[in-house]
Scaffold this motif. Sequence first.
Motif, PDB file in Angstrom:
ATOM      1  N   GLY A   1       0.819  -1.216   0.000  1.00 35.50           N
ATOM      2  CA  GLY A   1       0.000   0.000   0.000  1.00 35.50           C
ATOM      3  C   GLY A   1       0.847   1.258   0.000  1.00 35.50           C
ATOM      4  N   ALA A   2       1.972   1.219   0.726  1.00 34.57           N
ATOM      5  CA  ALA A   2       2.857   2.394   0.782  1.00 34.57           C
ATOM      6  C   ALA A   2       3.498   2.674  -0.575  1.00 34.57           C
ATOM      7  N   ILE A   3       3.673   1.656  -1.382  1.00 30.41           N
ATOM      8  CA  ILE A   3       4.189   1.865  -2.748  1.00 30.41           C
ATOM      9  C   ILE A   3       3.071   2.356  -3.671  1.00 30.41           C
ATOM     10  N   PHE A   4       1.869   1.808  -3.469  1.00 25.21           N
ATOM     11  CA  PHE A   4       0.749   2.122  -4.370  1.00 25.21           C
ATOM     12  C   PHE A   4       0.291   3.586  -4.255  1.00 25.21           C
ATOM     13  N   ILE A   5       0.189   4.101  -3.025  1.00 23.65           N
ATOM     14  CA  ILE A   5      -0.414   5.435  -2.826  1.00 23.65           C
ATOM     15  C   ILE A   5       0.379   6.547  -3.539  1.00 23.65           C
ATOM     16  N   PRO A   6       1.696   6.681  -3.304  1.00 22.09           N
ATOM     17  CA  PRO A   6       2.410   7.751  -4.024  1.00 22.09           C
ATOM     18  C   PRO A   6       2.480   7.512  -5.533  1.00 22.09           C
TER      19      PRO A   6
END
Length: 523
Positions: free
Chosen positions: A448-453
């Motif tokens: 998720g931390a990769i997907f959001i930005p």
Amino acid sequence: MNSARIIYHLARADFLERVRRYSFLVMLGLVVFLGYQTAIGNMALEMGKYRGEFNSAWVGAMMSLIGTFFIGWFGFYMVKGSVARDRETGVGQIMAATPLTRPLYLLGKWLSNFLVLMAMVVVLALAGIIIQLLQGENTQINLLAFLDPFFLIVMPLMALVAAAAVLFEAIPFLQGGFGNIAYFFAFIMFVPLFMENNALKNYPAFEPMGLGLLASEMGKAVTAVHPDYNGDFTLGGGITEGATTTFIWNGIHWTPEFIFARFSLIVIALALTFLSALFFDRFDPSRTRPRRMRMKNSASNSVPAPASTSKPLPTPHLTPLNKAANRFSFFTVLTAELKLLLKGQRWWWYAITGGIIIACFVNSSSVVREIVLPIAWVWPILIWSAIGNREIHNNVQQLTFSSASPVWRQLPAQWLAGFIVTLFMASGAVIRFVIDGDTVGLIALLSGAIFIPSLALAAGVWSGTSKLFEILYMAIWYLGPLNKVPGLDYIGSHSDGYPQFFIPFSMVLIALAIIGRSRQLRN
């Protein structure tokens, strides 16, 4: 020129400008997609085990409900921004120098918003006729029964949505991303609120969405034929195997009371537009300029200007740059991007951020995944939404894009700054998952931390505004982690977070951002 002609020409010019944009074509494409999904049976109106025969009245009512829900919800974002565009392009300041009054200007914007929304409704209505013919249960087109719900249910709601867009643009704190998010949640909250309100149950015609009115009238029709009807009323999800019995519904009997109630919503919309005029600054920057700046200007104005001289200016001496000044430091760029992302946040924003991080740390893994982490990853949405479009928003793209290798130096720094903010918001959850040995939650968090930005970067670069990311992200966040829609739970609130999909998809989004930025540089 009389007032009616002024409003007409304002609305006409604004309408023509908007329908020539790519964003309008994209929205029309989405409306056609909605019609296609309904035609192939992926979206339908059902009443428990009953559904109406696909005649003109039933199809018109079904497409009207789809229009009120989707165009009423997402069409707002399509029409909001007209006043802001006049402000950015300087057209507003030119109009402010004319005798044009604030109510007339906002009425023109309201009419333009209304026409844009109704243009999308017309496309949906045309799709409804095709759907009725394709289903083949009743191929006789009754235009009056088909169009009644579009005129008396959809049109008043579109008038309200158009007025809401004008009101949000007139009130300063609702003009930006906060207003976009506020409307998203307000629309979601108002649907069940209207359905459960006792006063509106007694007078369903006053309910803006038309859900109560159609549910009441269709319920009476099906109960007359099938007394065991249990009151279920569902829109969406397609025709299920449970809806095995059909009944004939010939539409609402529109009494004068019903018609008066529906058109009263248009009067409310006009009242909202006039109310907006009270908050509208008429492009006067002195009404929104910060107090400190006004004080500074007043202080500077009190200082007498130096007397002019006729002496020739000395020849400037330029010092050549040394080699160290040309040396690239990714860490320096990253630090600058982080500062830009967090610039302007107030102390209470950091206080709430600290509280969310502590809440992630002190709760169990299951509570963190289902409740606290979704909150942590919606709090900085206005920070993420600036990624990829800050240069255009601040009109410094000519300066930024002319720097050395902006694609391979600045773009990675922007993404990494967003990734650091995302990971920082989830730092309490990371420690909790490590302590509890929740490997699945940890992998989902990283995904998720990769997907959001990545989503923020791609949406910002291609749209040039923060609005697209705010809408997309809120929709995914609401449907996935909060409502357990399969495949959209990128946080892992009720699943493993689908890292096998979201990590490769994030790589695709980053690639799209690089392509989009390269295209901007060429143009």
